[in-house]
Design an enzyme around this catalytic site. Sequence first.
Site, PDB file in Angstrom:
ATOM      1  N   ARG A   1      28.744  -2.560  34.354  1.00 40.45           N
ATOM      2  CA  ARG A   1      28.211  -1.348  34.331  1.00 40.45           C
ATOM      3  C   ARG A   1      26.619  -1.286  34.421  1.00 40.45           C
ATOM      4  O   ARG A   1      26.078  -0.196  35.254  1.00 40.45           O
ATOM      5  CB  ARG A   1      28.480  -0.524  32.904  1.00 40.45           C
ATOM      6  CG  ARG A   1      30.214  -0.069  32.780  1.00 40.45           C
ATOM      7  CD  ARG A   1      30.236   0.577  31.621  1.00 40.45           C
ATOM      8  NE  ARG A   1      29.884  -0.579  30.430  1.00 40.45           N
ATOM      9  CZ  ARG A   1      29.433  -0.130  29.320  1.00 40.45           C
ATOM     10  NH1 ARG A   1      29.425   1.250  28.867  1.00 40.45           N
ATOM     11  NH2 ARG A   1      29.101  -1.046  28.270  1.00 40.45           N
TER      12      ARG A   1
ATOM     13  N   ASN B   1      33.354   2.302  31.146  1.00 34.56           N
ATOM     14  CA  ASN B   1      34.461   1.489  31.249  1.00 34.56           C
ATOM     15  C   ASN B   1      35.782   2.312  30.786  1.00 34.56           C
ATOM     16  O   ASN B   1      35.444   3.502  30.095  1.00 34.56           O
ATOM     17  CB  ASN B   1      34.189   0.499  29.722  1.00 34.56           C
ATOM     18  CG  ASN B   1      33.490  -0.712  30.111  1.00 34.56           C
ATOM     19  OD1 ASN B   1      33.304  -1.081  31.231  1.00 34.56           O
ATOM     20  ND2 ASN B   1      32.839  -1.175  29.165  1.00 34.56           N
TER      21      ASN B   1
END
Length: 99
Positions: A20, A38
Amino acid sequence: MTGAIRHVVVRGRVQGVGYRAWVAEQARSHRLDGWVRNRRDGSVEAVFSGPEDIVAEMIASCRRGPLLAHVDDVQVETGDSDLLNLRRAGERFSFLPTV
């Protein structure tokens, strides 16, 4: 250049490996708008908005990912302004909570 919004879901070893943060860094360096988060199923979801060629380049980068990641699949769909507007107010590119 026309603008594009793409909704991307990345599967593989993409959580716990800095994926990320890498996506956010890459998107910001490409001056793209959007967000990343996520998902509870172990995937990473993102929305990218910007010039078509730059968005395509970003998606190609997602297929490789950062060093510790192992990408098995990248699903790409056309996104819309409702998806893009999930980002935090005042931010060009946001980290969103896990869903």
